[in-house]
Scaffold this motif. Structure first.
Motif, short mmCIF file in Angstrom:
data_model
loop_
_atom_site.label_atom_id
_atom_site.label_comp_id
_atom_site.label_asym_id
_atom_site.label_seq_id
_atom_site.Cartn_x
_atom_site.Cartn_y
_atom_site.Cartn_z
N ALA A 20 43.72 37.85 36.60
CA ALA A 20 43.50 37.54 37.94
C ALA A 20 44.84 37.37 38.73
CB ALA A 20 42.87 36.10 37.96
N ASP A 55 46.14 40.95 39.55
CA ASP A 55 45.20 41.42 40.26
C ASP A 55 45.25 40.99 41.92
OD1 ASP A 55 44.13 43.04 38.74
OD2 ASP A 55 42.33 41.90 38.33
N GLN A 85 34.89 49.22 42.42
CA GLN A 85 36.01 48.57 41.59
C GLN A 85 37.08 49.71 41.09
OE1 GLN A 85 34.78 46.18 38.23
NE2 GLN A 85 33.26 45.10 39.29
N ASN A 140 31.43 47.87 27.70
CA ASN A 140 32.03 46.53 28.18
C ASN A 140 33.03 46.70 29.47
OD1 ASN A 140 30.75 45.24 26.30
ND2 ASN A 140 32.25 45.02 24.88
N GLU A 151 36.97 29.76 42.81
CA GLU A 151 37.87 30.53 43.62
C GLU A 151 39.16 29.44 44.36
OE1 GLU A 151 37.36 34.49 46.06
OE2 GLU A 151 37.03 32.72 47.69
N ARG A 161 39.77 33.21 35.30
CA ARG A 161 38.86 34.02 34.41
C ARG A 161 38.76 33.33 33.05
NH1 ARG A 161 41.29 39.93 36.00
NH2 ARG A 161 40.79 39.91 38.17
N CYS A 175 32.58 40.67 25.08
CA CYS A 175 33.33 41.57 26.03
C CYS A 175 34.86 41.53 25.84
CB CYS A 175 33.12 40.76 27.47
SG CYS A 175 31.58 41.10 28.26
N MET A 229 26.20 45.27 40.20
CA MET A 229 27.66 45.32 40.33
C MET A 229 28.10 46.74 40.84
SD MET A 229 30.55 45.32 37.31
CE MET A 229 30.41 43.57 36.91
N CYS A 257 31.57 44.28 31.85
CA CYS A 257 32.12 43.09 31.75
C CYS A 257 33.10 42.70 32.73
CB CYS A 257 32.75 42.87 30.24
SG CYS A 257 31.55 42.84 28.97
N PRO A 258 33.30 41.29 33.27
CA PRO A 258 34.35 40.95 34.11
C PRO A 258 35.51 40.76 33.83
CG PRO A 258 32.98 39.25 33.14
CD PRO A 258 32.25 40.11 32.53
N TRP A 269 39.99 28.64 31.03
CA TRP A 269 40.14 29.42 32.23
C TRP A 269 41.40 29.46 32.62
CZ3 TRP A 269 35.72 31.08 34.72
CH2 TRP A 269 34.54 30.64 34.14
#
Length: 445
Positions: free
Chosen positions: A228, A231, A6, A440, A265, A284, A351, A1, A444-445, A299
């Motif tokens: 998401a 962002d 980021q 985390n 996506e 996510r 997470c 990563m 973590c995502p 999701w």
């Protein structure tokens, strides 16, 4: 990563840090003030009330002899009571030994058990009180929707609003009676996603039928900080016209596509103030609390939908507002405890536990949505801080309360040797959890 990739721009870092420090400072001030004021009222003298740690920037001494100070490191705070050796309320044994009985009564260690317990418990209680106050104030300011559903203002949409007007009372939707919002939402169950739809309204004292849009379009009413959707640049008031070229006209259509996406996506076609453009994002995985105390994994893109109109509201009574504030606070407490339990058992991802970087990012995201969103976030975080401090871990308020319970049962406090060992153990545990949470934040995502 690629962690460095980021990291946001320098300007965003400053904004995020400022929001985090402001939120934390408010919560810590309320928490420590609870300790201070209850201690003072119960006869325990506070020598120092500090917001922040490290070198003192500003200070003043009040008429009760307490030094109020602002320190250079604004990531916490403390109250130092008479007889404390440091900011963790550990004993200054040599100082206490030289005190007479009257002076000893004004220390944390020489005060009656009830005074010490009340002073310790006051910090978390004040955090909960802040949350209840904020949640109650929000509903007092925003109001509660009047019934039958009544239009206050119309939301700009890419489709015609038909003949509906502000002030219309909505009595029926496509032939289904809607005397309240429960019935209004139930009418959506098998409502055709078409426009226009027939609405029965009361306008100027008379009942009439007028055409109107589908009531629950794919409209962005709110965004979850750090989601998401946020962002990707979505904003409040945006309308999603299509997903991957597939036209949609209802919020539940968007929900179905996102839920079944498995994180793939997708490209959203957005309408914003008369112009159209595309954004790309990936849903996510999110663990959501359920009404039965469990969790479900879904999701999500992190947006909340809403009606095509803003409901007309009225100011609720103080009792109703306080009840709402308490319900919100209790819900956060229950969800937090349930979340920790499910993380420990492995039912949901670890997470979900975030550290200072994650909280700071959420602070900045909440602040970017406006004052009301930021204040709401402070109330949520205040509840979390109050709950955390009640955990029976030495060093935390909850650990001190356990010691007080032991003293109440046995008639004597734990020995200094035992206390020192347990405090070291508790501090080690907390540092370990902080490192885990920080990990985390980074990975973590």
């Amino acid at each position: 990563m690629d962690i460095l990739g980021q990291i946001p721009s320098f300007g965003n870092i400053i904004y995020t840090l400022a929001a985090f420090v402001l939120a934390l400072s408010i919560i810590v001030t309320i928490h420590e003030y609870g300790h201070y004021i209850v201690g003072r009222l119960s006869g325990i003298h506070a020598e120092v009330f500090s917001l922040g740690f490290g070198p003192v920037l500003l200070s003043r001494r009040d008429k009760w002899g307490t030094q109020w100070q602002l320190a250079a490191l604004p990531f916490g705070g403390y109250v130092k009571f008479l007889g404390d050796a440091g900011v963790a309320s550990d004993k200054a044994s040599d100082v206490l030994a030289d005190m007479d009985a009257a002076t000893l009564r004004h220390t944390m260690h020489g005060a009656p058990l009830w005074a010490r317990a009340a002073t310790v418990a006051a910090g978390p209680i004040f955090n909960f009180a802040l949350s209840i106050f904020v949640f109650s104030a929000v509903i007092l300011i925003d109001g509660e929707a009047v019934e039958p559903p009544t239009i206050a203002t119309m939301q700009p949409l890419p489709v015609s609003a038909g003949s509906l007007l502000p002030g219309d009372q909505l009595l029926a939707l496509d032939g289904r009676a809607t005397p309240d919002y429960t019935a209004f939402y139930e009418a959506l169950t098998d409502l055709p996603v078409t426009a226009p739809l027939p609405y029965t309204v009361i306008r100027d004292g008379s009942e009439q039928s007028v055409p109107g849009p589908y009531p629950f379009p794919p409209l962005v009413r709110a965004l979850q900080p750090g989601s998401a959707a946020m962002d990707a640049g979505l904003e409040k008031g945006d309308v999603i016209l299509a997903v991957d070229g597939q036209a949609i006209a209802a919020f539940n259509q968007l929900q179905e596509i996102v839920t079944s996406s498995d994180g793939a996506e997708m490209t959203l076609t957005i309408w914003r103030e008369g112009r159209q453009f595309d954004v790309t994002l990936a849903p996510r995985r999110v663990d959501l609390p359920t009404e039965d105390g469990g969790f479900e994994t879904r999701w999500l893109i992190g947006m909340t939908g809403g009606l095509f109109f803003t409901p007309q509201t009225r100011t609720p009574g103080i009792g109703t507002a306080l009840g709402y504030g308490m319900d919100q606070t209790v819900f956060i407490v229950k969800s937090s405890i349930s979340g920790l339990y499910h993380m420990v058992t492995g039912a949901i991802s670890s997470c979900n536990l975030r550290g200072p970087l994650g909280i700071a990012q959420t602070s900045g995201a909440a602040a970017s949505q406006g004052v009301s969103s930021f204040i709401w976030f402070i109330a949520v975080l205040s509840t979390a801080v109050g709950l955390l401090n009640l955990f029976p871990i030495p060093v935390l308020d909850g650990g001190h309360l356990v010691f007080h319970v032991y003293e109440a049962v046995t008639g004597r406090p734990p020995s200094d040797k035992v206390l020192k060992f347990l405090m070291t153990l508790g501090l080690t545990f907390l540092l370990g959890m902080m490192v885990f949470a920080l990990t985390n934040d980074l990975f973590c995502p």
